[in-house]
Design a protein around this motif. Structure first.
Motif, PDB file in Angstrom:
ATOM      1  N   TYR A 102       0.833  -1.206   0.000  1.00  9.08           N
ATOM      2  CA  TYR A 102       0.000   0.000   0.000  1.00  9.08           C
ATOM      3  C   TYR A 102       0.867   1.257   0.000  1.00  9.08           C
ATOM      4  O   TYR A 102       0.640   2.184  -0.794  1.00  9.08           O
ATOM      5  CB  TYR A 102      -0.928   0.017   1.218  1.00  9.08           C
ATOM      6  CG  TYR A 102      -1.969   1.115   1.139  1.00  9.08           C
ATOM      7  CD1 TYR A 102      -3.249   0.848   0.684  1.00  9.08           C
ATOM      8  CD2 TYR A 102      -1.665   2.432   1.486  1.00  9.08           C
ATOM      9  CE1 TYR A 102      -4.206   1.845   0.588  1.00  9.08           C
ATOM     10  CE2 TYR A 102      -2.597   3.439   1.381  1.00  9.08           C
ATOM     11  CZ  TYR A 102      -3.870   3.137   0.931  1.00  9.08           C
ATOM     12  OH  TYR A 102      -4.806   4.144   0.812  1.00  9.08           O
ATOM     13  N   ILE A 103       1.854   1.299   0.863  1.00  9.31           N
ATOM     14  CA  ILE A 103       2.729   2.476   0.947  1.00  9.31           C
ATOM     15  C   ILE A 103       3.346   2.785  -0.416  1.00  9.31           C
ATOM     16  O   ILE A 103       3.428   3.950  -0.832  1.00  9.31           O
ATOM     17  CB  ILE A 103       3.835   2.257   1.998  1.00  9.31           C
ATOM     18  CG1 ILE A 103       3.246   2.266   3.411  1.00  9.31           C
ATOM     19  CG2 ILE A 103       4.911   3.345   1.884  1.00  9.31           C
ATOM     20  CD1 ILE A 103       4.248   1.885   4.487  1.00  9.31           C
ATOM     21  N   ASP A 104       3.765   1.741  -1.116  1.00 10.06           N
ATOM     22  CA  ASP A 104       4.488   1.936  -2.370  1.00 10.06           C
ATOM     23  C   ASP A 104       3.627   2.552  -3.472  1.00 10.06           C
ATOM     24  O   ASP A 104       4.165   3.068  -4.458  1.00 10.06           O
ATOM     25  CB  ASP A 104       5.061   0.600  -2.850  1.00 10.06           C
ATOM     26  CG  ASP A 104       6.217   0.122  -1.973  1.00 10.06           C
ATOM     27  OD1 ASP A 104       6.733   0.941  -1.191  1.00 10.06           O
ATOM     28  OD2 ASP A 104       6.574  -1.070  -2.059  1.00 10.06           O
ATOM     29  N   ARG A 105       2.327   2.541  -3.300  1.00 10.53           N
ATOM     30  CA  ARG A 105       1.457   3.228  -4.267  1.00 10.53           C
ATOM     31  C   ARG A 105       1.623   4.744  -4.175  1.00 10.53           C
ATOM     32  O   ARG A 105       1.436   5.459  -5.163  1.00 10.53           O
ATOM     33  CB  ARG A 105      -0.017   2.899  -3.998  1.00 10.53           C
ATOM     34  CG  ARG A 105      -0.413   1.451  -4.145  1.00 10.53           C
ATOM     35  CD  ARG A 105      -1.913   1.321  -3.880  1.00 10.53           C
ATOM     36  NE  ARG A 105      -2.275   0.004  -3.395  1.00 10.53           N
ATOM     37  CZ  ARG A 105      -3.452  -0.302  -2.865  1.00 10.53           C
ATOM     38  NH1 ARG A 105      -4.377   0.661  -2.746  1.00 10.53           N
ATOM     39  NH2 ARG A 105      -3.716  -1.519  -2.451  1.00 10.53           N
ATOM     40  N   TYR A 106       1.974   5.211  -2.994  1.00  9.93           N
ATOM     41  CA  TYR A 106       1.985   6.659  -2.753  1.00  9.93           C
ATOM     42  C   TYR A 106       3.370   7.205  -2.410  1.00  9.93           C
ATOM     43  O   TYR A 106       3.639   8.385  -2.654  1.00  9.93           O
ATOM     44  CB  TYR A 106       0.996   6.992  -1.641  1.00  9.93           C
ATOM     45  CG  TYR A 106      -0.421   6.622  -2.002  1.00  9.93           C
ATOM     46  CD1 TYR A 106      -1.191   7.456  -2.818  1.00  9.93           C
ATOM     47  CD2 TYR A 106      -0.986   5.417  -1.592  1.00  9.93           C
ATOM     48  CE1 TYR A 106      -2.477   7.107  -3.186  1.00  9.93           C
ATOM     49  CE2 TYR A 106      -2.281   5.063  -1.957  1.00  9.93           C
ATOM     50  CZ  TYR A 106      -3.016   5.914  -2.756  1.00  9.93           C
ATOM     51  OH  TYR A 106      -4.294   5.553  -3.136  1.00  9.93           O
ATOM     52  N   CYS A 107       4.207   6.395  -1.839  1.00  9.04           N
ATOM     53  CA  CYS A 107       5.570   6.817  -1.498  1.00  9.04           C
ATOM     54  C   CYS A 107       6.493   6.332  -2.607  1.00  9.04           C
ATOM     55  O   CYS A 107       6.855   5.152  -2.658  1.00  9.04           O
ATOM     56  CB  CYS A 107       5.976   6.238  -0.155  1.00  9.04           C
ATOM     57  SG  CYS A 107       7.667   6.644   0.341  1.00  9.04           S
ATOM     58  N   THR A 108       6.865   7.242  -3.493  1.00  9.10           N
ATOM     59  CA  THR A 108       7.607   6.856  -4.692  1.00  9.10           C
ATOM     60  C   THR A 108       9.116   7.047  -4.562  1.00  9.10           C
ATOM     61  O   THR A 108       9.867   6.629  -5.454  1.00  9.10           O
ATOM     62  CB  THR A 108       7.097   7.662  -5.904  1.00  9.10           C
ATOM     63  OG1 THR A 108       7.238   9.063  -5.632  1.00  9.10           O
ATOM     64  CG2 THR A 108       5.628   7.344  -6.173  1.00  9.10           C
ATOM     65  N   ASP A 109       9.567   7.664  -3.467  1.00 13.93           N
ATOM     66  CA  ASP A 109      10.998   7.923  -3.327  1.00 13.93           C
ATOM     67  C   ASP A 109      11.676   7.007  -2.314  1.00 13.93           C
ATOM     68  O   ASP A 109      12.871   7.154  -2.035  1.00 13.93           O
ATOM     69  CB  ASP A 109      11.250   9.382  -2.953  1.00 13.93           C
ATOM     70  CG  ASP A 109      10.606   9.774  -1.623  1.00 13.93           C
ATOM     71  OD1 ASP A 109       9.984   8.900  -0.972  1.00 13.93           O
ATOM     72  OD2 ASP A 109      10.713  10.950  -1.233  1.00 13.93           O
TER      73      ASP A 109
END
Length: 372
Positions: A102-109
C-alpha cells in the motif's frame, strides 16, 4: 528530504486552532470547548465522495490501511506532497507485506520522513519489525529510508522471554537500533514535547508551513500505567486552509479513559474534522470527556468489526456498542476497515481502505469497498 521541522517553539496560550501550540495550563474548564451552539443532537454530517485517481495529486491525504486478516490493528499513512508520515504498523508481523504494498502506491521515493510508534502492543508495532527470512526482517523499518521515528516513552513489556529469546518489543528495539545506525533520528514523545535532544514539538510537513504535525502531551509519557494503551503517543495534525481557518485531525493511538481525561486537561484541543477512533472502537476509549471537546465530524475505526479476538460478548466487540452510542451524538459518519464474514477467509472489507483527502480545498472521502 521532506523534513520541514520548525524551531519547535510552540509555547504560548495552548490554542491548537492554528499555530500548532498544544501546551496548556491544565485548566480546561470552559476554554476547551470550541462548540458553536452546543447542539449535538442527530449527528448528521455529510462528506463528498472522492475518486481514487484524485488522491495522488492531493496536497494532503490520510489513509487508514485495512489488513488482510480478521484482527484489530492500526496503520495510518499521511501524505503531504513528497512527505509521508506512517503512524503504527499492525496487526501482525506478516502484515508488513500488505502495508508495504500500500505504501508503495503513494511513497515513490523510498523515504518515510516520519514514523510514529504509538505504543508497544503487537497490533501497532508488529509490521514495523516484520517477519524474518535468513536472519533478515522485512518490516517497515527495514524497508525504507526513515527520517525520524517518534516512539512511546514507556512500556510494561519485557525485552526477552524467560527462555532468553527476544520478544516482539525486543525485536522492535533492534529495529530502532538498525534505523538509528543508518541515520534516522529516534525520539520519544516526551523529547518532542519538551523539545530536547534535537526533537521538536511541531513538525511542518509542507514548505509553506501550513500543515503541522503536533505532538500532544500525554500524562503517561512520564507516569506509569497498568494499561499499556495509556502510553500511546498522541498527535494533532493541523491544516491551515485560510487566515484563521484550520482543519484538525486527531490521532490518540489506543488511549483509554484515564489518558483521555489527562489529554483534555493538559492540551487545548480544538474541534476536529477527523478522529481516528481510540483503541479500535473499544468500550473503554473514545469517551465523552474527549468527544465533547473535539466533536468529530468523521471517525475512522481500524478493526475487524464483530471479531471475537478479545471478547465473546457481542456488545463489547470492536467497534463496541458503547463507542457507537457515544460517538453518534456528534456524527453518523463512522467508517470501519474490515468486518467478520462467513466466507472462507472469515473476514471481508467493510469500508475497506479509508482515505480522506483534500481536493480543491474540500475534504473528500474514498474507500476501497464503499463509503456507506
Amino acid at each position: 528530504d521532506g523534513d520541514t521541522s520548525g524551531d519547535g517553539d510552540t509555547s504560548g496560550d495552548g490554542d491548537t486552532s492554528g499555530d500548532g501550540d498544544t501546551s496548556g495550563d491544565g485548566d480546561t474548564s470552559g476554554d476547551g470547548d470550541t462548540s458553536g451552539d452546543g447542539d449535538t443532537s442527530g449527528g448528521n454530517t455529510s462528506v463528498t465522495e472522492g475518486q481514487l485517481e484524485d488522491i495522488t495529486s492531493s496536497g494532503l491525504s490520510i489513509h487508514f490501511i485495512r489488513f488482510e486478516n480478521d484482527k484489530a490493528g492500526d496503520c495510518t499513512l499521511i501524505k503531504c506532497g513528497d512527505t509521508e508520515v506512517l503512524i503504527d504498523a499492525g496487526s501482525t508481523q506478516s502484515s508488513a507485506t500488505t502495508i508495504k504494498k500500500y505504501i508503495d502506491r503513494y511513497c515513490t521515493d523510498g523515504t518515510l520522513e516520519y514514523v510514529i510508534a504509538t505504543h508497544a502492543d503487537q497490533d501497532h508495532i508488529a509490521a514495523l519489525v516484520g517477519t524474518s527470512s535468513g536472519g533478515k526482517y522485512n518490516g517497515v523499518l527495514y524497508s525504507y529510508d526513515i527520517g525520524t521515528v517518534i516512539r512511546f516513552d514507556r512500556t510494561n513489556k519485557d525485552e526477552v522471554t524467560e527462555a532468553g529469546n527476544s520478544t516482539l518489543y525486543g525485536k522492535f528495539l533492534d529495529a530502532l537500533d538498525y534505523v538509528g545506525d543508518n541515520g534516522t533520528s529516534v525520539y520519544t514523545a516526551s523529547q518532542c514535547w519538551y523539545q530536547t535532544d534535537g526533537a521538536a514539538k511541531t513538525y511542518y510537513l509542507d514548505e509553506e508551513n501550513t500543515i503541522s504535525m503536533n505532538i500532544l502531551y500525554n500524562n503517561y509519557y512520564e507516569h506509569s500505567s497498568s494499561d499499556e494503551n495509556n502510553y500511546s503517543v498522541c498527535m494533532l495534525l493541523t491544516q491551515e486552509i485560510a487566515t484563521d481557518d484550520y482543519r484538525n485531525y486527531l490521532f490518540t493511538g489506543d488511549l483509554e479513559k484515564e489518558g483521555e481525561e489527562y489529554l483534555v486537561k493538559n492540551n487545548k484541543l480544538p474541534e476536529v474534522e477527523l478522529f481516528k477512533a481510540g483503541h479500535h472502537g473499544s468500550p473503554t476509549s473514545s469517551n465523552d470527556c474527549l468527544l465533547s471537546v473535539i466533536k468529530p465530524k468523521y471517525v475512522a475505526v481500524c478493526c475487524c468489526a464483530g471479531t471475537d479476538e478479545y471478547t465473546d460478548t457481542p456488545a463489547n466487540q470492536f467497534p463496541s456498542q458503547a463507542f457507537i452510542d457515544r460517538v453518534s451524538k456528534y456524527t453518523d459518519c463512522v467508517y470501519v476497515t474490515n468486518m467478520v464474514s462467513d466466507n472462507a477467509d472469515g473476514y471481508e472489507p467493510m469500508n475497506g481502505d479509508i482515505v480522506f483527502y483534500i481536493d480543491e480545498n474540500q475534504l473528500k472521502l474514498w474507500c476501497s469497498n464503499n463509503t456507506t
